[in-house]
Enzyme design. Structure first.
Site, PDB file in Angstrom:
ATOM      1  N   LYS A  72       1.017  -1.197   0.111  1.00 34.91           N
ATOM      2  CA  LYS A  72      -0.019  -0.158   0.162  1.00 34.91           C
ATOM      3  C   LYS A  72       0.855   1.324   0.098  1.00 34.91           C
ATOM      4  O   LYS A  72       1.819   1.438   0.831  1.00 34.91           O
ATOM      5  CB  LYS A  72      -0.767   0.016   1.079  1.00 34.91           C
ATOM      6  CG  LYS A  72      -1.576   1.116   1.459  1.00 34.91           C
ATOM      7  CD  LYS A  72      -2.753   1.576   0.487  1.00 34.91           C
ATOM      8  CE  LYS A  72      -3.681   2.473   0.788  1.00 34.91           C
ATOM      9  NZ  LYS A  72      -4.427   2.513   2.289  1.00 34.91           N
ATOM     10  N   VAL A  73       0.831   2.000  -1.126  1.00 33.68           N
ATOM     11  CA  VAL A  73       1.604   3.177  -1.133  1.00 33.68           C
ATOM     12  C   VAL A  73       0.888   4.429  -1.487  1.00 33.68           C
ATOM     13  O   VAL A  73      -0.260   4.369  -1.778  1.00 33.68           O
ATOM     14  CB  VAL A  73       2.707   2.998  -2.244  1.00 33.68           C
ATOM     15  CG1 VAL A  73       3.622   1.845  -2.036  1.00 33.68           C
ATOM     16  CG2 VAL A  73       2.052   2.825  -3.762  1.00 33.68           C
ATOM     17  N   HIS A 124      -5.243  11.661   7.605  1.00 34.51           N
ATOM     18  CA  HIS A 124      -5.913  10.390   8.422  1.00 34.51           C
ATOM     19  C   HIS A 124      -6.852  11.165   9.519  1.00 34.51           C
ATOM     20  O   HIS A 124      -7.775  12.009   9.404  1.00 34.51           O
ATOM     21  CB  HIS A 124      -5.138   9.664   8.817  1.00 34.51           C
ATOM     22  CG  HIS A 124      -4.296   8.892   7.926  1.00 34.51           C
ATOM     23  ND1 HIS A 124      -4.700   8.415   6.429  1.00 34.51           N
ATOM     24  CD2 HIS A 124      -2.826   8.677   7.731  1.00 34.51           C
ATOM     25  CE1 HIS A 124      -3.911   8.109   5.771  1.00 34.51           C
ATOM     26  NE2 HIS A 124      -2.552   8.011   6.487  1.00 34.51           N
TER      27      HIS A 124
END
Length: 292
Positions: A67-68, A163
């Site tokens: 996951k990048v 986030h």
């Protein structure tokens, strides 16, 4: 950075070596696969790492699946293929620029960012090109969890946050100066491309398709039985409030997670094309995003 092995496999066997973050959206997406509940999916050897670390792993060619950030794709797509599922795109979920003072002019100001190889950074630079004609000042890279305290304490003038900080920045007495995602959506009409799932091209086309099917199967099981994933999500959520974890999943796991679709691919191409025009990333070759 931590590792764990899914049931039925291990590093010495046929397990797929994968790295994703401990954030709720990733653990929600991969819970079923990581615990052997996706029929026909290969076992996983999981490494947990924040996205700045997985970006570096991709540039060094480490692990099978990662996951990048979409921002790192121009540097890694010769070795890795973009999977058409499992990533994070959406609307109303972009990074924020926070300040102590409302309405602060960022011309010449010191700004903290979590990474210069991140979608958040590209969105910030594209926003600044439009909205801060005098240009921002020094850009300081620091861990994302250190940014809000640094803004609060006056170590920097502004901070770019991602986030769960979207939901908690008021606890630090900070103000939302600008929403990078809103600016992107207003100027393009496209969803915000944040995190991508990539897999090594050397695995072969059949395996790549199997991996994509495994991701989709894991996502569907998470949606169908969200309560099953909850222990895994909260175990790795770094003491996050469960309600915040639920908000996080609600924002970042959506129809684009199951399949990028035309709008998702247009968003990725649009971001990287505009960033290349600003000299922020190398240009993509025409077929770079094609999936086998």
């Amino acid at each position: 950075m931590t590792t764990e092995t899914a049931p039925g496999g291990g590093p010495a066997g046929n397990a797929v070596r994968i790295a994703y973050s401990p954030c709720p959206n990733d653990t929600f997406v991969f819970d079923a696969w990581a615990h052997g509940r996706v029929p026909g999916a290969p076992p996983l050897d999981v490494t947990f790492a924040d996205i700045d670390l997985t970006n570096g792993m991709a540039e060094r060619g480490e692990l099978d699946v990662l996951k990048v950030s979409y921002a790192v794709l121009p540097w890694v797509l010769d070795e890795y293929a973009l999977l058409p599922c499992g990533g994070a795109l959406g609307r109303g979920c972009g990074p924020l620029v926070l300040t102590r003072e409302p309405g602060l002019d960022l011309t010449g100001r010191r700004v903290a960012v979590p990474s210069e190889r991140s979608t958040a950074y590209l969105l910030f630079r594209l926003w600044a090109a439009d909205m801060v004609p005098g240009g921002v000042g020094e850009v300081v890279v620091m861990p994302f969890d250190a940014i809000m305290p640094a803004v609060r304490d006056g170590e920097v003038d502004a901070g770019l946050v991602i986030h769960e900080a979207r939901f908690t920045y008021r606890n630090f007495g900070l103000h939302d100066l600008a929403d990078m995602g809103r600016h992107w959506e207003d100027t393009t009409g496209l969803p915000i491309p944040l995190g991508a799932i990539i897999a090594k091209r050397s695995l072969g086309e059949e395996t790549l398709r199997r991996l994509a099917d495994s991701v989709r199967g894991s996502v569907r099981l998470a949606w169908d039985h969200p309560e099953v994933s909850r222990p895994y999500v909260l175990e790795h959520a770094q003491e996050m409030d469960p309600a915040v974890a639920d908000q996080h999943i609600g924002l970042y796991v959506n129809e684009f997670t199951a399949d990028l679709g035309d709008d998702g691919y247009a968003a990725v191409r649009g971001l990287l094309t505009r960033a290349a025009a600003e000299g922020l990333v190398p240009p993509l070759r025409p077929d770079a995003l094609a999936f086998p």
